[in-house]
Design a protein around this motif. Structure first.
Motif, PDB file in Angstrom:
ATOM      1  N   LEU A  59      22.894 -37.263   1.537  1.00  0.00           N
ATOM      2  CA  LEU A  59      22.883 -35.802   1.547  1.00  0.00           C
ATOM      3  C   LEU A  59      23.507 -35.176   2.790  1.00  0.00           C
ATOM      4  O   LEU A  59      24.039 -34.055   2.714  1.00  0.00           O
ATOM      5  N   LEU A  66      25.259 -28.300  -0.679  1.00  0.00           N
ATOM      6  CA  LEU A  66      23.841 -28.165  -1.014  1.00  0.00           C
ATOM      7  C   LEU A  66      23.334 -26.741  -0.788  1.00  0.00           C
ATOM      8  O   LEU A  66      22.435 -26.279  -1.497  1.00  0.00           O
ATOM      9  N   TYR A  80      18.627 -27.838   2.130  1.00  0.00           N
ATOM     10  CA  TYR A  80      18.712 -29.275   2.413  1.00  0.00           C
ATOM     11  C   TYR A  80      17.383 -29.973   2.149  1.00  0.00           C
ATOM     12  O   TYR A  80      17.344 -31.046   1.541  1.00  0.00           O
ATOM     13  N   VAL A 108      23.069 -32.784  -6.929  1.00  0.00           N
ATOM     14  CA  VAL A 108      23.578 -32.046  -5.767  1.00  0.00           C
ATOM     15  C   VAL A 108      23.547 -30.544  -6.019  1.00  0.00           C
ATOM     16  O   VAL A 108      23.938 -29.758  -5.173  1.00  0.00           O
TER      17      VAL A 108
END
Length: 232
Positions: A59, A66, A80, A108
């Motif tokens: 990530l 994001l 996040y 995502v």
């Protein structure tokens, strides 16, 4: 036990509570004791740390994406942290050094915007070509909804993406790939955002190349054999 050297106003040596008295170049000094550090490394902790490390590896490469894909996080969470929570709960398996992200289950982007039908991706000549059938008017799908494309390199832990790749009505988009990615296994995603409302779609993993060695050192990724090859 600490000892006073020059009366009540003088310096002292030794320890009093969590304070240590000492001297340096004839100057009296005091310092506090360092706090104790307790790290038992239980089996459960080691397992969770491995999962967390693999989710971060994935990530952290796509934070701007994001921020759009998780634009409406849970109260008290950032985009996040919302993505992290979802991926840890739904897309990370194994424990410790054997932990790995199941990229086919990772998202995502998450939201209620309708996704297009017949979405697909193909790799050639250093780029990814995305196609889909325009389904504008189906539910809340609009012709001007914006396509967001992303490719994650499993071996290098790098991502490239475009938050404004095309519109839903275009039915196609492209994403250039770095030359040094040649031959690497990829996970490729497509999602959409509304051009007028704070709406995003769930992401679709359109390509999930088989990875011979998972990031955590294990081989237990449940990869999706979609017929798409690695970039090259």
């Amino acid at each position: 036990m600490g000892k006073i050297k020059k009366g009540i106003l003088g310096g002292f040596s030794g320890k009093v509570g969590n304070v240590v008295g000492t001297s340096w170049n004839s100057i009296s000094c005091m310092r506090s004791l360092a706090g104790s550090y307790h790290d038992p490394k239980t089996e459960k902790q080691v397992c969770q740390r491995g999962k967390f490390a693999q989710a971060v590896r994935f990530l952290k490469t796509m934070i701007p994406y994001l921020r759009v894909g998780y634009m409406d996080p849970e109260p008290g969470q950032s985009a996040y942290s919302s993505a992290m929570s979802y991926v840890l709960k739904n897309a990370v398996g194994g424990c410790g050094a054997g932990a790995a992200v199941d990229f086919g289950k990772a998202m995502v982007s998450r939201g209620s915007l309708v996704v297009p039908t017949d979405a697909a991706v193909a790799a050639s000549a250093g780029k990814l070509s995305f196609t889909w059938t325009d389904n504008s008017g189906n539910g809340n799908a609009g012709a001007k909804d914006v396509a967001m494309v992303l490719a994650f390199n499993k071996a290098k832990a790098e991502a490239v993406y475009d938050l404004d790749a095309a519109t839903r009505a275009d039915g196609a988009a492209e994403l250039a790939l770095p030359a040094h990615w040649d031959g690497d296994a990829l996970a490729v995603y497509l999602s959409f955002r509304s051009d007028v409302e704070r709406l995003v779609s769930n992401s679709m993993c359109l390509q999930n190349d088989e990875d011979a060695q998972s990031p955590g050192g294990g081989s237990g990724e449940d990869d999706d054999d979609s017929g798409q090859g690695t970039f090259g």
